[in-house]
Scaffold this motif. Structure first.
Motif, PDB file in Angstrom:
ATOM      1  N   TRP A  97       0.864  -1.040  -0.174  1.00 24.46           N
ATOM      2  CA  TRP A  97       0.147   0.003  -0.010  1.00 24.46           C
ATOM      3  C   TRP A  97       0.932   1.300  -0.004  1.00 24.46           C
ATOM      4  O   TRP A  97       1.765   1.138   0.567  1.00 24.46           O
ATOM      5  CB  TRP A  97      -0.803  -0.047   1.376  1.00 24.46           C
ATOM      6  CG  TRP A  97      -1.632  -1.319   1.368  1.00 24.46           C
ATOM      7  CD1 TRP A  97      -1.270  -2.434   2.273  1.00 24.46           C
ATOM      8  CD2 TRP A  97      -2.798  -1.588   0.707  1.00 24.46           C
ATOM      9  NE1 TRP A  97      -2.184  -3.522   2.180  1.00 24.46           N
ATOM     10  CE2 TRP A  97      -3.154  -3.048   1.176  1.00 24.46           C
ATOM     11  CE3 TRP A  97      -3.599  -1.069  -0.383  1.00 24.46           C
ATOM     12  CZ2 TRP A  97      -4.078  -3.647   0.632  1.00 24.46           C
ATOM     13  CZ3 TRP A  97      -4.623  -1.926  -0.669  1.00 24.46           C
ATOM     14  CH2 TRP A  97      -4.977  -2.962  -0.341  1.00 24.46           C
ATOM     15  N   TRP A  98       0.633   2.145  -0.821  1.00 24.73           N
ATOM     16  CA  TRP A  98       1.259   3.397  -0.823  1.00 24.73           C
ATOM     17  C   TRP A  98       0.019   4.400  -0.307  1.00 24.73           C
ATOM     18  O   TRP A  98      -0.945   4.498  -0.781  1.00 24.73           O
ATOM     19  CB  TRP A  98       1.414   3.945  -2.281  1.00 24.73           C
ATOM     20  CG  TRP A  98       2.547   3.019  -2.841  1.00 24.73           C
ATOM     21  CD1 TRP A  98       3.044   2.088  -2.645  1.00 24.73           C
ATOM     22  CD2 TRP A  98       3.155   3.638  -4.149  1.00 24.73           C
ATOM     23  NE1 TRP A  98       4.045   1.791  -3.589  1.00 24.73           N
ATOM     24  CE2 TRP A  98       4.090   2.793  -4.418  1.00 24.73           C
ATOM     25  CE3 TRP A  98       3.193   4.661  -4.758  1.00 24.73           C
ATOM     26  CZ2 TRP A  98       5.121   2.879  -5.670  1.00 24.73           C
ATOM     27  CZ3 TRP A  98       3.978   4.880  -5.952  1.00 24.73           C
ATOM     28  CH2 TRP A  98       4.890   3.842  -6.256  1.00 24.73           C
ATOM     29  N   ARG A  99       0.142   5.247   0.632  1.00 26.73           N
ATOM     30  CA  ARG A  99      -0.512   6.188   1.265  1.00 26.73           C
ATOM     31  C   ARG A  99       0.347   7.745   1.558  1.00 26.73           C
ATOM     32  O   ARG A  99       1.017   7.823   2.293  1.00 26.73           O
ATOM     33  CB  ARG A  99      -0.909   5.719   2.663  1.00 26.73           C
ATOM     34  CG  ARG A  99      -2.227   6.275   3.310  1.00 26.73           C
ATOM     35  CD  ARG A  99      -2.701   5.792   4.446  1.00 26.73           C
ATOM     36  NE  ARG A  99      -1.693   5.619   5.595  1.00 26.73           N
ATOM     37  CZ  ARG A  99      -1.724   6.333   6.423  1.00 26.73           C
ATOM     38  NH1 ARG A  99      -2.730   7.244   6.727  1.00 26.73           N
ATOM     39  NH2 ARG A  99      -0.906   5.970   7.525  1.00 26.73           N
ATOM     40  N   PRO A 100      -0.358   8.616   0.899  1.00 25.59           N
ATOM     41  CA  PRO A 100       0.213  10.161   1.098  1.00 25.59           C
ATOM     42  C   PRO A 100      -0.195  10.373   2.225  1.00 25.59           C
ATOM     43  O   PRO A 100      -1.568  10.219   2.793  1.00 25.59           O
ATOM     44  CB  PRO A 100      -0.450  10.936   0.070  1.00 25.59           C
ATOM     45  CG  PRO A 100      -1.676   9.986  -0.522  1.00 25.59           C
ATOM     46  CD  PRO A 100      -1.271   8.539  -0.125  1.00 25.59           C
ATOM     47  N   VAL A 101       0.359  11.118   3.018  1.00 22.29           N
ATOM     48  CA  VAL A 101       0.196  11.906   4.336  1.00 22.29           C
ATOM     49  C   VAL A 101       0.769  13.154   4.508  1.00 22.29           C
ATOM     50  O   VAL A 101       1.356  13.531   3.884  1.00 22.29           O
ATOM     51  CB  VAL A 101       0.651  10.908   5.528  1.00 22.29           C
ATOM     52  CG1 VAL A 101       0.152   9.394   5.497  1.00 22.29           C
ATOM     53  CG2 VAL A 101       2.259  10.928   5.451  1.00 22.29           C
ATOM     54  N   GLY A 102       0.489  13.895   5.812  1.00 19.76           N
ATOM     55  CA  GLY A 102       0.978  15.121   5.924  1.00 19.76           C
ATOM     56  C   GLY A 102      -0.138  16.225   6.052  1.00 19.76           C
ATOM     57  O   GLY A 102      -1.303  15.892   6.531  1.00 19.76           O
ATOM     58  N   ASP A 103       0.246  17.245   5.484  1.00 18.61           N
ATOM     59  CA  ASP A 103      -0.538  18.699   5.471  1.00 18.61           C
ATOM     60  C   ASP A 103      -1.790  18.723   4.427  1.00 18.61           C
ATOM     61  O   ASP A 103      -2.530  19.503   4.341  1.00 18.61           O
ATOM     62  CB  ASP A 103       0.133  19.725   5.559  1.00 18.61           C
ATOM     63  CG  ASP A 103       1.043  20.101   4.304  1.00 18.61           C
ATOM     64  OD1 ASP A 103       0.796  19.174   3.447  1.00 18.61           O
ATOM     65  OD2 ASP A 103       1.434  20.840   4.428  1.00 18.61           O
ATOM     66  N   GLY A 104      -2.055  17.416   3.896  1.00 14.87           N
ATOM     67  CA  GLY A 104      -3.287  17.518   2.779  1.00 14.87           C
ATOM     68  C   GLY A 104      -2.650  18.036   1.420  1.00 14.87           C
ATOM     69  O   GLY A 104      -3.164  17.798   0.404  1.00 14.87           O
ATOM     70  N   GLN A 105      -1.276  18.334   1.290  1.00 18.12           N
ATOM     71  CA  GLN A 105      -0.664  18.597   0.114  1.00 18.12           C
ATOM     72  C   GLN A 105      -0.217  17.335  -0.801  1.00 18.12           C
ATOM     73  O   GLN A 105       0.367  17.100  -1.630  1.00 18.12           O
ATOM     74  CB  GLN A 105       0.429  19.647   0.270  1.00 18.12           C
ATOM     75  CG  GLN A 105      -0.159  20.924   0.744  1.00 18.12           C
ATOM     76  CD  GLN A 105      -1.106  21.358   0.085  1.00 18.12           C
ATOM     77  OE1 GLN A 105      -0.963  21.583  -1.187  1.00 18.12           O
ATOM     78  NE2 GLN A 105      -2.182  21.776   0.593  1.00 18.12           N
ATOM     79  N   GLY A 106      -0.030  16.277   0.069  1.00 16.08           N
ATOM     80  CA  GLY A 106       0.322  14.822  -0.556  1.00 16.08           C
ATOM     81  C   GLY A 106       1.867  15.031  -0.805  1.00 16.08           C
ATOM     82  O   GLY A 106       2.264  14.287  -1.626  1.00 16.08           O
ATOM     83  N   ASP A 107       2.626  15.390   0.140  1.00 15.91           N
ATOM     84  CA  ASP A 107       3.998  15.727  -0.238  1.00 15.91           C
ATOM     85  C   ASP A 107       4.880  14.568   0.622  1.00 15.91           C
ATOM     86  O   ASP A 107       5.854  14.446   0.394  1.00 15.91           O
ATOM     87  CB  ASP A 107       4.642  17.108   0.191  1.00 15.91           C
ATOM     88  CG  ASP A 107       4.596  17.567   1.469  1.00 15.91           C
ATOM     89  OD1 ASP A 107       4.928  18.545   1.978  1.00 15.91           O
ATOM     90  OD2 ASP A 107       3.644  16.916   2.329  1.00 15.91           O
ATOM     91  N   GLU A 108       4.407  13.859   1.573  1.00 17.01           N
ATOM     92  CA  GLU A 108       4.788  12.723   2.267  1.00 17.01           C
ATOM     93  C   GLU A 108       4.169  11.338   1.891  1.00 17.01           C
ATOM     94  O   GLU A 108       2.743  11.380   1.495  1.00 17.01           O
ATOM     95  CB  GLU A 108       4.743  12.860   3.638  1.00 17.01           C
ATOM     96  CG  GLU A 108       5.639  14.181   4.135  1.00 17.01           C
ATOM     97  CD  GLU A 108       5.611  14.484   5.597  1.00 17.01           C
ATOM     98  OE1 GLU A 108       4.724  13.694   6.419  1.00 17.01           O
ATOM     99  OE2 GLU A 108       6.531  15.329   5.974  1.00 17.01           O
ATOM    100  N   ILE A 109       4.874  10.328   2.148  1.00 17.77           N
ATOM    101  CA  ILE A 109       4.155   9.083   1.707  1.00 17.77           C
ATOM    102  C   ILE A 109       4.567   7.895   2.604  1.00 17.77           C
ATOM    103  O   ILE A 109       5.670   7.979   3.096  1.00 17.77           O
ATOM    104  CB  ILE A 109       4.561   8.637  -0.006  1.00 17.77           C
ATOM    105  CG1 ILE A 109       3.516   7.426  -0.241  1.00 17.77           C
ATOM    106  CG2 ILE A 109       5.947   8.489  -0.041  1.00 17.77           C
ATOM    107  CD1 ILE A 109       3.462   7.272  -1.712  1.00 17.77           C
ATOM    108  N   GLU A 110       3.826   7.018   2.968  1.00 13.96           N
ATOM    109  CA  GLU A 110       4.058   5.965   3.971  1.00 13.96           C
ATOM    110  C   GLU A 110       3.719   4.531   2.917  1.00 13.96           C
ATOM    111  O   GLU A 110       2.626   4.950   2.211  1.00 13.96           O
ATOM    112  CB  GLU A 110       3.231   5.602   5.077  1.00 13.96           C
ATOM    113  CG  GLU A 110       3.498   7.135   6.079  1.00 13.96           C
ATOM    114  CD  GLU A 110       2.488   6.833   7.063  1.00 13.96           C
ATOM    115  OE1 GLU A 110       2.580   7.610   7.978  1.00 13.96           O
ATOM    116  OE2 GLU A 110       1.484   6.312   7.019  1.00 13.96           O
TER     117      GLU A 110
END
Length: 198
Positions: free
Chosen positions: A107-120
């Motif tokens: 699974w790829w999941r963007p996280v952070g402030d809603g801008q999608g600049d981090e990913i788990e």
């Protein structure tokens, strides 16, 4: 009925309910069909699809470098994560298949402030290795490194990894470095895959 008096071999009534229809929700790698892409995945939109191509691999503990074919499917079901599946196979000098090779899913999941600049990213293999990656999305490039690697007792010793993905002239390119079997972080795999679906 108390738990003590219930026969463990007797199914509770709710297990005897009528069968259900097939799973009712669509998952797709083709953005022209199925559910809308979740807004938090817009930074990953170029990756959604089915990709196929060739790569080259090697490692200090492997006698010879090798060529491989690979197919990666990145799909979604409308929720804020992507499903990732990779299948590869060894190929000879004429690009003919020799035998199945590495396989992984996760699974790829963007996280952070809603801008999608981090990913788990969570990936697992049938050989007993699970890798948890943290990374960053930078335009058409994704860079990630393991935060944790979990292995079964029979799995090969893998201690860490670093992966770089990019969309370059419409193709999916990646490089994979691995720290394993006593070796430091070392180049292991790289490939160029073309979009074949989606």
């Amino acid at each position: 009925m108390s738990a003590e008096s219930q026969n463990p071999l007797e199914a509770p009534p709710w297990l005897n309910a009528p069968p259900l229809d097939p799973y009712p929700f669509e998952e797709t790698f083709d953005l022209r069909h199925g559910p809308d892409l979740h807004p938090s995945l817009l930074g990953l939109l170029p990756y959604v699809g089915k990709w196929r191509g060739r790569g080259r691999g090697g490692y200090p503990t492997i006698e010879e470098d090798f060529d491989y074919g690979q197919e990666i499917t990145i799909s979604h079901d409308g929720r804020p994560f992507l499903y990732y599946e990779s299948r590869s196979w060894l190929i000879d000098e004429q690009s003919q298949p020799i035998r199945p090779a590495g396989r992984e899913s996760g699974w790829w999941r963007p996280v952070g402030d809603g801008q999608g600049d981090e990913i788990e990213v969570l990936l697992s293999t049938p050989t007993g290795i699970m890798e948890l990656y943290f990374g960053r999305i930078d335009g058409l490039k994704i860079e990630m490194a393991t935060d944790y690697v979990l292995r079964t007792p029979t799995a090969k010793e893998v201690n860490g990894a670093h992966r770089l993905f990019g969309i370059v002239e419409g193709a999916l390119l990646y490089a994979h470095e691995m720290a394993a079997v006593g070796q430091p972080l070392t180049p292991h795999l790289s490939a160029r895959l073309l979009r074949v679906g989606g």
